[in-house]
Design an enzyme around this catalytic site. Structure first.
Site, mmCIF file in Angstrom:
data_model
loop_
_atom_site.group_PDB
_atom_site.id
_atom_site.type_symbol
_atom_site.label_atom_id
_atom_site.label_comp_id
_atom_site.label_asym_id
_atom_site.label_seq_id
_atom_site.Cartn_x
_atom_site.Cartn_y
_atom_site.Cartn_z
ATOM 1 N N HIS A 130 -6.307 -15.248 -7.807
ATOM 2 C CA HIS A 130 -5.508 -14.043 -7.474
ATOM 3 C C HIS A 130 -5.161 -13.286 -8.765
ATOM 4 C CE1 HIS A 130 -2.621 -12.201 -4.311
ATOM 5 N NE2 HIS A 130 -2.898 -11.301 -5.251
ATOM 6 N N ARG A 135 -6.470 -9.908 0.726
ATOM 7 C CA ARG A 135 -5.640 -11.047 1.100
ATOM 8 C C ARG A 135 -6.514 -12.119 1.759
ATOM 9 N NH1 ARG A 135 -2.597 -9.271 -2.011
ATOM 10 N NH2 ARG A 135 -0.453 -8.570 -1.709
HETATM 11 P P1 NDP Z 1 -3.404 1.686 0.127
HETATM 12 O O1 NDP Z 1 -2.315 1.608 1.128
HETATM 13 O O2 NDP Z 1 -3.384 2.767 -0.892
HETATM 14 O O3 NDP Z 1 -4.815 1.781 0.880
HETATM 15 C C1 NDP Z 1 -5.079 1.091 2.063
HETATM 16 C C2 NDP Z 1 -6.368 1.614 2.671
HETATM 17 O O4 NDP Z 1 -6.697 0.811 3.810
HETATM 18 C C3 NDP Z 1 -6.250 3.059 3.191
HETATM 19 O O5 NDP Z 1 -7.437 3.782 2.937
HETATM 20 C C4 NDP Z 1 -6.066 2.866 4.707
HETATM 21 O O6 NDP Z 1 -6.541 3.935 5.501
HETATM 22 C C5 NDP Z 1 -6.934 1.651 4.932
HETATM 23 N N1 NDP Z 1 -6.547 0.966 6.173
HETATM 24 C C6 NDP Z 1 -5.367 0.392 6.487
HETATM 25 N N2 NDP Z 1 -5.399 -0.111 7.737
HETATM 26 C C7 NDP Z 1 -6.626 0.177 8.223
HETATM 27 C C8 NDP Z 1 -7.258 -0.063 9.472
HETATM 28 N N3 NDP Z 1 -6.642 -0.709 10.480
HETATM 29 N N4 NDP Z 1 -8.527 0.381 9.640
HETATM 30 C C9 NDP Z 1 -9.159 1.040 8.637
HETATM 31 N N5 NDP Z 1 -8.607 1.308 7.430
HETATM 32 C C10 NDP Z 1 -7.360 0.879 7.237
HETATM 33 O O7 NDP Z 1 -3.442 0.256 -0.602
HETATM 34 P P2 NDP Z 1 -3.947 -0.105 -2.084
HETATM 35 O O8 NDP Z 1 -5.303 0.478 -2.272
HETATM 36 O O9 NDP Z 1 -2.902 0.197 -3.078
HETATM 37 O O10 NDP Z 1 -4.022 -1.712 -1.971
HETATM 38 C C11 NDP Z 1 -4.874 -2.326 -1.029
HETATM 39 C C12 NDP Z 1 -4.601 -3.826 -0.976
HETATM 40 O O11 NDP Z 1 -5.109 -4.472 -2.132
HETATM 41 C C13 NDP Z 1 -3.128 -4.242 -0.945
HETATM 42 O O12 NDP Z 1 -2.572 -4.108 0.334
HETATM 43 C C14 NDP Z 1 -3.192 -5.690 -1.411
HETATM 44 O O13 NDP Z 1 -3.317 -6.545 -0.292
HETATM 45 C C15 NDP Z 1 -4.480 -5.747 -2.242
HETATM 46 N N6 NDP Z 1 -4.201 -6.028 -3.654
HETATM 47 C C16 NDP Z 1 -4.698 -7.167 -4.223
HETATM 48 C C17 NDP Z 1 -4.488 -7.436 -5.552
HETATM 49 C C18 NDP Z 1 -5.073 -8.641 -6.193
HETATM 50 O O14 NDP Z 1 -4.758 -8.937 -7.353
HETATM 51 N N7 NDP Z 1 -5.953 -9.362 -5.529
HETATM 52 C C19 NDP Z 1 -3.712 -6.532 -6.398
HETATM 53 C C20 NDP Z 1 -3.253 -5.348 -5.717
HETATM 54 C C21 NDP Z 1 -3.489 -5.129 -4.393
HETATM 55 P P3 NDP Z 1 -5.809 5.371 5.470
HETATM 56 O O15 NDP Z 1 -6.123 5.932 4.089
HETATM 57 O O16 NDP Z 1 -6.475 6.158 6.542
HETATM 58 O O17 NDP Z 1 -4.358 5.110 5.669
HETATM 59 C C1 OXD Z 2 -0.533 -6.987 -5.028
HETATM 60 C C2 OXD Z 2 -1.108 -8.235 -5.496
HETATM 61 O O1 OXD Z 2 -0.494 -6.739 -3.822
HETATM 62 O O2 OXD Z 2 -0.949 -8.593 -6.683
HETATM 63 O O3 OXD Z 2 -0.110 -6.196 -5.883
HETATM 64 O O4 OXD Z 2 -1.775 -8.928 -4.715
#
Ligand code: NDP
Ligand code: OXD
Length: 309
Positions: A272, A224
């Protein structure tokens, strides 16, 4: 199964193919695009809905987000009984893996410099770099981060990962929590951001943290825009500490025409698009989870709203 209502409220999305897919999956349901004043629904399918949508939906049981990130939902007042469910992979993980690998490889292999030289009619060579000197650090080892970590290893980059709780992924040097954050950064030259946007992670890519990356670092932000302090990135690129950045997400989207990222020679931007929501995969996943919820089964991908992801 008895009849129920599904309300569709997705910004910047053509509703018709989604409605058709949801009606096929649930022939007994009434599936409608939300408009102010329509009868309240049992389930919602949403992307960045406005607050009035939830204010009119006191009886929602499930809110299905057609993306992985839920930051556009967690900032709203949500109905207290509704379970919020996000997409898990649904075809996004492989897209994210290819996007990040191409970005890391373009940087590592000087492919942008070669493209510039070819445009200028120059036949130039750059000294090959050592892969061991380009450890890639992934912020967030969730559904997408873990897949990216796996993909990068095919190209033999050393891979570090940072998450909230400790993770043991094959071939990945794991770091977790605030206590290991600085070690993680100091061990990485390329930094890939795949964290959810939460109060804890907002502005996490800033002068102090990016300044801890190994010199000549490269930043790939695919999570983001609000994770990144734009001026701090520009300062570190201009000072030479960072070698470049690949940015897919921005504080304001579309990126405003006057924003310096558009023209900066060390920044590559995309709109994006690193991992797009794929409609049929997403509808299939939502339908499976909505069905499971109706049968009272345990679901994955349920958002902890208090935690923010
Ligand atoms: P998940 O919820 O599966 O993974 C999130 C990861 O971040 C986990 O490993 C979590 O740790 C870690 N995390 C969260 N908070 C913290 C913190 N404070 N400190 C350290 N680690 C932290 O999410 P996804 O992998 O499915 O997606 C990740 C992000 O990708 C989405 O939230 C979205 O913003 C972005 N995205 C962007 C897209 C684009 O087109 N640009 C498309 C899709 C997603 P833990 O495992 O320990 O909980
Ligand atoms: C998502 C994205 O969060 O598209 O899936 O950014």
């Amino acid at each position: 199964m008895t009849s129920f209502r599904i309300s569709f409220c997705c910004t910047n999305t053509d509703p018709e193919p989604w409605l058709a897919g949801l009606r096929t999956a649930f022939p007994q349901a009434e599936v409608e695009v939300w408009q102010p004043g329509v009868p309240p629904a049992d389930y919602a399918v949403v992307w960045a809905p406005p607050q009035p949508f939830f204010d009119e939906q006191p009886q929602l049981k499930g809110v299905f987000n057609i993306g992985a990130g839920v930051d556009a939902l967690t900032k709203l007042r949500l109905p207290s009984n509704a379970v919020v469910v996000r997409l898990e992979d649904a075809g996004m993980a492989v897209q994210m893996a290819e996007y990040v690998c191409q970005g890391a490889i373009r940087h590592f292999r000087d492919l942008n410099a070669y493209a510039d030289d070819v445009r200028a009619g120059q036949w130039t060579f750059y000294k090959p770099r050592q892969r061991r000197d380009f450890p890639v650090g992934i912020l967030g080892l969730g559904v997408l981060g873990a897949r990216v970590a796996q993909a990068l290893q095919h190209f033999e980059f050393p891979v570090n990962g940072w998450s909230r709780s400790p993770k043991a992924l094959d071939g990945v040097r794991g770091f977790s929590g605030a206590a290991q954050f600085h070690d993680f950064l100091a061990s990485s030259r390329v930094l890939v951001n795949l964290l959810p946007l939460t109060p804890e992670t907002a502005n996490i890519l800033n002068r102090e943290t990016l300044g801890r990356l190994q010199p000549g670092g490269y930043v790939i932000n695919v999570a983001r825009g609000a994770h990144l302090v734009d001026e701090d990135l520009l300062a570190l690129l201009n000072s030479g500490h960072l070698g470049g950045a690949l940015l897919d997400v921005f504080r304001t989207e579309p990126l405003p025409a006057e924003h310096p990222f558009w023209q900066h020679p060390k920044i590559t931007i995309t709109p994006h698009t690193s991992a797009r929501t794929l409609r049929s995969e997403s509808i299939a996943q939502i339908a499976a989870k909505m069905g499971a919820m109706q049968r009272g089964e345990v679901l994955t991908g349920v958002v902890d709203v208090g935690r923010g992801y």
